[in-house]
Design a protein around this motif. Structure first.
Motif, short mmCIF file in Angstrom:
data_model
loop_
_atom_site.label_atom_id
_atom_site.label_comp_id
_atom_site.label_asym_id
_atom_site.label_seq_id
_atom_site.Cartn_x
_atom_site.Cartn_y
_atom_site.Cartn_z
N UNK A 109 35.03 75.47 -47.45
CA UNK A 109 35.23 74.05 -47.18
C UNK A 109 33.90 73.40 -46.81
N UNK A 110 33.84 72.10 -47.02
CA UNK A 110 32.60 71.35 -46.80
C UNK A 110 32.36 71.10 -45.31
N UNK A 124 33.84 69.11 -39.91
CA UNK A 124 33.50 68.15 -38.85
C UNK A 124 34.70 67.28 -38.50
N UNK A 125 35.47 66.90 -39.51
CA UNK A 125 36.65 66.09 -39.27
C UNK A 125 37.72 66.90 -38.54
N UNK A 126 37.98 68.13 -38.97
CA UNK A 126 39.05 68.93 -38.37
C UNK A 126 38.72 69.37 -36.94
N UNK A 137 28.58 78.40 -40.48
CA UNK A 137 29.84 77.76 -40.14
C UNK A 137 30.84 77.81 -41.30
N UNK A 138 30.34 77.79 -42.53
CA UNK A 138 31.23 77.83 -43.69
C UNK A 138 31.93 79.18 -43.80
N UNK A 139 31.15 80.25 -43.70
CA UNK A 139 31.72 81.59 -43.79
C UNK A 139 32.66 81.86 -42.61
N UNK A 140 32.26 81.43 -41.42
CA UNK A 140 33.10 81.66 -40.23
C UNK A 140 34.44 80.97 -40.37
N UNK A 141 34.46 79.75 -40.88
CA UNK A 141 35.72 79.05 -41.12
C UNK A 141 36.58 79.80 -42.13
N UNK A 142 35.96 80.34 -43.16
CA UNK A 142 36.72 81.12 -44.14
C UNK A 142 37.35 82.35 -43.50
N UNK A 150 23.93 77.23 -39.65
CA UNK A 150 23.79 76.59 -40.96
C UNK A 150 25.15 76.53 -41.63
N UNK A 151 25.41 75.48 -42.39
CA UNK A 151 26.62 75.43 -43.20
C UNK A 151 26.24 75.79 -44.64
#
Length: 210
Positions: free
Chosen positions: A127-128, A133-135, A113-118, A88-89
């Motif tokens: 981040x959204x 998805x773009x990066x 995915x949001x927390x993992x990216x952080x 989940x994001x």
């Protein structure tokens, strides 16, 4: 009612479900998956006042877009609790909303995915899904329908495609984020952060702001 549509990346099959029997069949298939992408579309941001319109659950090949105006949330409980990892994001929002609507069913296990990216980038801000998805996937998510009328009696095919696309990118995104966490030797930290999400959801829904 069933609607079959496609998004552009890898052409996954999007199946719109507004029937209890069809939803039950989908859930029986989904509980055997090791991981699924999970997203929701709501009529607003307040789980007390607003409603969940769609729950989107994605496998590598299929994405089920389930209309919660026609399917009771209890039908989804077997896949929401236990079973596959739910990718989940911003899981605190989705899981918190589902917790309120289901009157106490907590989504777990979770990979956010949001927390993992952080964690990967030591960011103090989130981040959204569009940015990630773009990066990481070079996919441009079209967010035009994000603020459309999700409470409408009949949803458009464009809305259903939008909803399905958001869920579909979550699994490939998880795999890339996990690979990076392993490379940086912080996979244990990532796993700990993700295991904490259900507890934080429960605390916030109980009145403790975190």
């Amino acid at each position: 009612m069933l609607l079959f549509a496609h998004v552009h990346h890898n052409q996954p099959l999007i199946q719109y479900i507004a029937d209890i029997e069809q939803a039950s069949i989908a859930v029986k298939k989904l509980v055997s998956e090791s991981e699924v992408g999970l997203d929701i579309e709501t009529t607003g941001l307040d789980p007390i006042l607003d409603k969940i319109r769609l729950v989107q659950i994605a496998t590598p090949l299929n994405t089920y877009v389930i209309d919660m105006y026609h399917v009771p949330i209890s039908v989804l409980n077997p896949v929401l609790t236990g079973g596959p990892i739910k990718v989940i994001h911003n899981a605190k929002f989705d899981a918190g909303f589902l917790y309120v609507v289901s009157e106490g069913v907590m989504v777990e296990p979770i990979f956010d995915t949001m927390i993992t990216d952080q964690v990967l980038h030591h960011r103090g801000y989130a981040r959204s899904l569009k940015d990630l998805s773009k990066e990481y996937l070079d996919i441009d998510l079209d967010k035009e329908k994000q603020t459309s009328d999700w409470g409408a009696e009949h949803l458009s095919e464009t809305q259903i495609q939008y909803a399905g696309q958001d869920a579909h990118v979550l699994l490939p995104l998880k795999h890339i984020l996990e690979e990076k966490a392993v490379e940086l030797q912080i996979i244990e930290v990532v796993n700990l952060e993700n295991r904490l999400v259900p507890a934080i959801c429960w605390m916030e829904r109980s009145g403790v702001n975190l």
